[in-house]
Design a protein around this motif. Structure first.
Motif, short mmCIF file in Angstrom:
data_model
loop_
_atom_site.label_atom_id
_atom_site.label_comp_id
_atom_site.label_asym_id
_atom_site.label_seq_id
_atom_site.Cartn_x
_atom_site.Cartn_y
_atom_site.Cartn_z
N ASP A 36 0.87 -1.18 0.00
CA ASP A 36 0.00 0.00 0.00
C ASP A 36 0.90 1.23 0.00
O ASP A 36 0.98 1.97 0.97
CB ASP A 36 -0.92 -0.03 1.21
N CYS A 37 1.59 1.43 -1.10
CA CYS A 37 2.65 2.43 -1.19
C CYS A 37 2.14 3.86 -1.03
O CYS A 37 2.88 4.73 -0.61
CB CYS A 37 3.37 2.26 -2.52
N GLN A 38 0.89 4.11 -1.36
CA GLN A 38 0.34 5.45 -1.16
C GLN A 38 -0.14 5.66 0.27
O GLN A 38 -0.57 6.74 0.61
CB GLN A 38 -0.81 5.70 -2.13
N ASP A 39 -0.07 4.61 1.08
CA ASP A 39 -0.45 4.67 2.49
C ASP A 39 -1.90 5.14 2.63
O ASP A 39 -2.23 5.94 3.48
CB ASP A 39 0.51 5.59 3.26
N GLY A 40 -2.76 4.58 1.77
CA GLY A 40 -4.16 4.97 1.79
C GLY A 40 -5.07 3.96 2.43
O GLY A 40 -6.27 4.17 2.52
N GLY A 41 -4.54 2.84 2.84
CA GLY A 41 -5.36 1.78 3.40
C GLY A 41 -5.84 0.86 2.29
O GLY A 41 -5.99 1.25 1.15
N GLY A 42 -6.05 -0.38 2.63
CA GLY A 42 -6.54 -1.35 1.65
C GLY A 42 -5.42 -2.12 0.98
O GLY A 42 -4.25 -1.99 1.30
N THR A 43 -5.83 -2.92 0.01
CA THR A 43 -4.87 -3.74 -0.72
C THR A 43 -4.18 -2.92 -1.80
O THR A 43 -4.70 -1.91 -2.24
CB THR A 43 -5.56 -4.96 -1.37
N PRO A 44 -3.00 -3.36 -2.24
CA PRO A 44 -2.28 -2.63 -3.27
C PRO A 44 -3.08 -2.55 -4.57
O PRO A 44 -3.79 -3.49 -4.94
CB PRO A 44 -1.01 -3.48 -3.48
N ASN A 45 -2.93 -1.41 -5.26
CA ASN A 45 -3.61 -1.21 -6.54
C ASN A 45 -2.66 -0.54 -7.52
O ASN A 45 -1.49 -0.31 -7.21
CB ASN A 45 -4.90 -0.40 -6.35
N LEU A 46 -3.16 -0.21 -8.70
CA LEU A 46 -2.33 0.37 -9.75
C LEU A 46 -1.66 1.66 -9.29
O LEU A 46 -0.50 1.92 -9.62
CB LEU A 46 -3.17 0.62 -11.00
N PHE A 47 -2.36 2.47 -8.52
CA PHE A 47 -1.78 3.74 -8.08
C PHE A 47 -0.63 3.52 -7.10
O PHE A 47 0.32 4.32 -7.07
CB PHE A 47 -2.87 4.63 -7.48
N ASP A 48 -0.69 2.45 -6.33
CA ASP A 48 0.42 2.10 -5.46
C ASP A 48 1.64 1.70 -6.29
O ASP A 48 2.77 2.06 -5.97
CB ASP A 48 0.03 0.95 -4.52
#
Length: 102
Positions: A36-48
């Protein structure tokens, strides 16, 4: 968490720390997943993945949390292997949550 030091090895559920699910870690008293590289919570996604690439190419400077969350293979370095593993999660080749090897 109680001492204010970010520590990826803290055990959630200790006195004063939240209880997090499997594969999550406590960062500033909040449960987060590796990737979760954007540190937004949840599972990793394209934006991460895109955030990880920007950090890898030094277009952005990683925060202390990102240095932990983006390092999905837990080798203390955000590199191409972290990006590839996160892409595998996004493409559902690997099921989340990601965990550090012991």
């Amino acid at each position: 968490c109680g001492n204010g030091i970010v520590n990826p090895n803290e055990t959630c559920g200790e006195p004063g720390l939240p209880t997090c699910g499997t594969g999550q870690m406590c960062l500033d008293c909040t449960c987060r997943q590796l990737g979760d590289c954007q540190d937004g919570g949840g599972t990793p996604n394209l934006f991460d993945v895109l955030e990880m690439i920007d950090i890898l190419l030094q277009r952005k400077t990683a925060t202390a949390h990102q240095m932990i969350l983006c390092d999905v293979n837990c080798d203390t370095n955000v590199n191409l292997f972290d990006v590839l593993k996160t892409i595998d999660v996004v493409l559902q080749r690997i099921q989340p949550p990601l965990v550090c090897p012991n």
